[in-house]
Enzyme design. Sequence first.
Site, PDB file in Angstrom:
ATOM      1  N   ARG A  78       0.990  -1.122  -0.036  1.00 33.90           N
ATOM      2  CA  ARG A  78      -0.065   0.201  -0.138  1.00 33.90           C
ATOM      3  C   ARG A  78       0.960   1.093  -0.012  1.00 33.90           C
ATOM      4  O   ARG A  78       1.853   1.608   0.988  1.00 33.90           O
ATOM      5  CB  ARG A  78      -0.889   0.083   1.271  1.00 33.90           C
ATOM      6  CG  ARG A  78      -1.420   1.263   1.322  1.00 33.90           C
ATOM      7  CD  ARG A  78      -2.747   1.552   2.557  1.00 33.90           C
ATOM      8  NE  ARG A  78      -3.924   0.730   2.004  1.00 33.90           N
ATOM      9  CZ  ARG A  78      -5.251   0.609   2.579  1.00 33.90           C
ATOM     10  NH1 ARG A  78      -5.283   1.347   3.500  1.00 33.90           N
ATOM     11  NH2 ARG A  78      -6.080   0.029   2.079  1.00 33.90           N
ATOM     12  N   HIS A 105      -7.526   0.779  -6.029  1.00 35.87           N
ATOM     13  CA  HIS A 105      -7.750   0.174  -4.790  1.00 35.87           C
ATOM     14  C   HIS A 105      -8.474  -1.221  -5.424  1.00 35.87           C
ATOM     15  O   HIS A 105      -9.650  -1.474  -5.024  1.00 35.87           O
ATOM     16  CB  HIS A 105      -8.538   0.697  -3.816  1.00 35.87           C
ATOM     17  CG  HIS A 105      -8.500   0.072  -2.343  1.00 35.87           C
ATOM     18  ND1 HIS A 105      -7.736  -1.035  -2.189  1.00 35.87           N
ATOM     19  CD2 HIS A 105      -8.999   0.733  -1.368  1.00 35.87           C
ATOM     20  CE1 HIS A 105      -7.791  -1.292  -0.985  1.00 35.87           C
ATOM     21  NE2 HIS A 105      -8.622  -0.458  -0.608  1.00 35.87           N
ATOM     22  N   GLN A 108     -10.204  -3.956  -3.055  1.00 36.76           N
ATOM     23  CA  GLN A 108     -11.424  -3.502  -2.460  1.00 36.76           C
ATOM     24  C   GLN A 108     -12.519  -3.571  -3.354  1.00 36.76           C
ATOM     25  O   GLN A 108     -13.921  -4.018  -3.015  1.00 36.76           O
ATOM     26  CB  GLN A 108     -11.305  -2.048  -2.449  1.00 36.76           C
ATOM     27  CG  GLN A 108     -12.613  -1.064  -1.769  1.00 36.76           C
ATOM     28  CD  GLN A 108     -12.867  -1.436  -0.202  1.00 36.76           C
ATOM     29  OE1 GLN A 108     -12.058  -1.603   0.409  1.00 36.76           O
ATOM     30  NE2 GLN A 108     -13.983  -1.968   0.076  1.00 36.76           N
ATOM     31  N   ASP A 193     -17.209   7.585  -0.841  1.00 37.69           N
ATOM     32  CA  ASP A 193     -16.113   7.145  -0.061  1.00 37.69           C
ATOM     33  C   ASP A 193     -15.604   8.617   0.309  1.00 37.69           C
ATOM     34  O   ASP A 193     -16.340   9.559   0.062  1.00 37.69           O
ATOM     35  CB  ASP A 193     -15.074   6.642  -1.041  1.00 37.69           C
ATOM     36  CG  ASP A 193     -13.523   6.391  -0.555  1.00 37.69           C
ATOM     37  OD1 ASP A 193     -13.335   6.350   0.947  1.00 37.69           O
ATOM     38  OD2 ASP A 193     -12.452   6.263  -1.058  1.00 37.69           O
ATOM     39  N   CYS A 233     -16.185   1.542   1.256  1.00 36.08           N
ATOM     40  CA  CYS A 233     -14.955   0.890   1.569  1.00 36.08           C
ATOM     41  C   CYS A 233     -14.686   1.156   3.138  1.00 36.08           C
ATOM     42  O   CYS A 233     -13.715   0.264   3.302  1.00 36.08           O
ATOM     43  CB  CYS A 233     -13.991   1.280   0.545  1.00 36.08           C
ATOM     44  SG  CYS A 233     -13.214   2.866   0.663  1.00 36.08           S
ATOM     45  N   ARG A 261     -13.503  -8.529   2.188  1.00 33.24           N
ATOM     46  CA  ARG A 261     -12.205  -8.004   1.811  1.00 33.24           C
ATOM     47  C   ARG A 261     -11.369  -9.441   2.191  1.00 33.24           C
ATOM     48  O   ARG A 261     -10.478  -9.756   1.317  1.00 33.24           O
ATOM     49  CB  ARG A 261     -11.598  -6.930   2.562  1.00 33.24           C
ATOM     50  CG  ARG A 261     -12.110  -5.463   2.240  1.00 33.24           C
ATOM     51  CD  ARG A 261     -11.719  -4.950   0.903  1.00 33.24           C
ATOM     52  NE  ARG A 261     -10.304  -4.997   0.684  1.00 33.24           N
ATOM     53  CZ  ARG A 261      -9.528  -4.140   1.252  1.00 33.24           C
ATOM     54  NH1 ARG A 261      -9.923  -3.027   1.813  1.00 33.24           N
ATOM     55  NH2 ARG A 261      -8.272  -4.345   1.062  1.00 33.24           N
TER      56      ARG A 261
HETATM   57  N1   CP Z   1     -10.975  -0.078   2.763  1.00 32.59           N
HETATM   58  C1   CP Z   1      -9.815  -0.009   3.347  1.00 32.59           C
HETATM   59  O1   CP Z   1      -8.996  -0.408   2.406  1.00 32.59           O
HETATM   60  O2   CP Z   1      -9.497   0.099   4.704  1.00 32.59           O
HETATM   61  P1   CP Z   1      -8.256   0.305   5.159  1.00 32.59           P
HETATM   62  O3   CP Z   1      -7.953   1.591   4.767  1.00 32.59           O
HETATM   63  O4   CP Z   1      -8.551   0.208   6.914  1.00 32.59           O
HETATM   64  O5   CP Z   1      -7.344  -0.696   5.071  1.00 32.59           O
HETATM   65  N1  NVA Z   2      -9.948   6.873  -0.809  1.00 26.16           N
HETATM   66  C1  NVA Z   2      -9.620   6.338   0.429  1.00 26.16           C
HETATM   67  C2  NVA Z   2      -9.728   4.978   0.374  1.00 26.16           C
HETATM   68  C3  NVA Z   2      -9.267   4.106   1.844  1.00 26.16           C
HETATM   69  C4  NVA Z   2      -9.400   2.836   1.919  1.00 26.16           C
HETATM   70  C5  NVA Z   2      -8.037   6.809   0.565  1.00 26.16           C
HETATM   71  O1  NVA Z   2      -7.185   6.487  -0.230  1.00 26.16           O
HETATM   72  O2  NVA Z   2      -7.653   7.159   1.650  1.00 26.16           O
END
Ligand code: CP
Ligand code: NVA
Length: 290
Positions: A78, A105, A108, A193, A233, A261
């Site tokens: 990530r 993502h 997700q 989101d 998400c 997930r």
């Molecule tokens: N939705 C998601 O990816 O959550 P986290 O940021 O908690 O991993």
């Molecule tokens: N769009 C959000 C998603 C978190 C899971 C971010 O990137 O912070």
Amino acid sequence: MKYNQKNNLPHDVLKGKQLAMIFAKSSTRTRVSFEVGINQLGGQALFLSQNDLQLGRGESIEDTAKVLSRYVDGIMIRTFKQSDVEELAKHSDVPVINGLTDFSHPCQILADLMTIREYLTVLEGKTVAWVGDGNNVCNSLIVGAATCGMKIRVATPVGYEPDPSAVERVGDALRLTNDPKEAVTGADVVFTDVWTSMGQEGEAKERLEIFAPYQVNDELMSLAKPEAMVQHCLPAHKGEEISESVFNAHAGEIYDEAENRMHVQKAIMAMLMKSGEQVGVKPFALEKTA
Ligand code: CP
Ligand code: NVA
């Protein structure tokens, strides 16, 4: 995966396999679901904060990929730049899984598509509406939903549209608008989101004002199909992108989405990291998991 886990059936297809998890951003769901998921498959995960790795002190992605490939059987990352994930994958001898970038993502969206299929039985022909920021999750939704034969409508403020490279991939399946009502009218699933994604914290105040007309609330939901689902998400900022009332009314399917997930990621890891004969996982049985 879900059926096997719910019924305590053995599915340890990754016995002895190691997953390195590199995080340059925070996470609750991704970290815990990958880690618990690989444990259930018989393997182990290593949590590696980017700042604790030499990567955070300037070691190259190429050397990191080559060295980690000698130790582990898969890498989940990530991070900020999509190109960093692609660079890691280019130099790695083991599979690399995108656990979120500024651009996308994908894990997700696989979980979201699974959840929608559990609730609506089919994906093809259903209409999904995205309301808010045309961000990483939105880009992946566009590609994932179109791949499954869904129609997508995305409503964002001007200047916050999804990435052109996602838009260009899907053609007529996608309609872009700046009007949340247009996007949501008659939709089967409504997505939103956060308005400020990780890495954009400096823009938070400005974004709160710009996105205020894009809240998913009862008034907006009254335009969707009466039985429409809501997907988020998470993490959610209730009272911003989604009203407390809409969140509470759809909490069941949102928490199912979060749970899925783990099931989806177990499937991704099993597909990418299993060796030859370890394929004996029972096929997904939709009717038994819904
Ligand atoms: N939705 C998601 O990816 O959550 P986290 O940021 O908690 O991993
Ligand atoms: N769009 C959000 C998603 C978190 C899971 C971010 O990137 O912070």
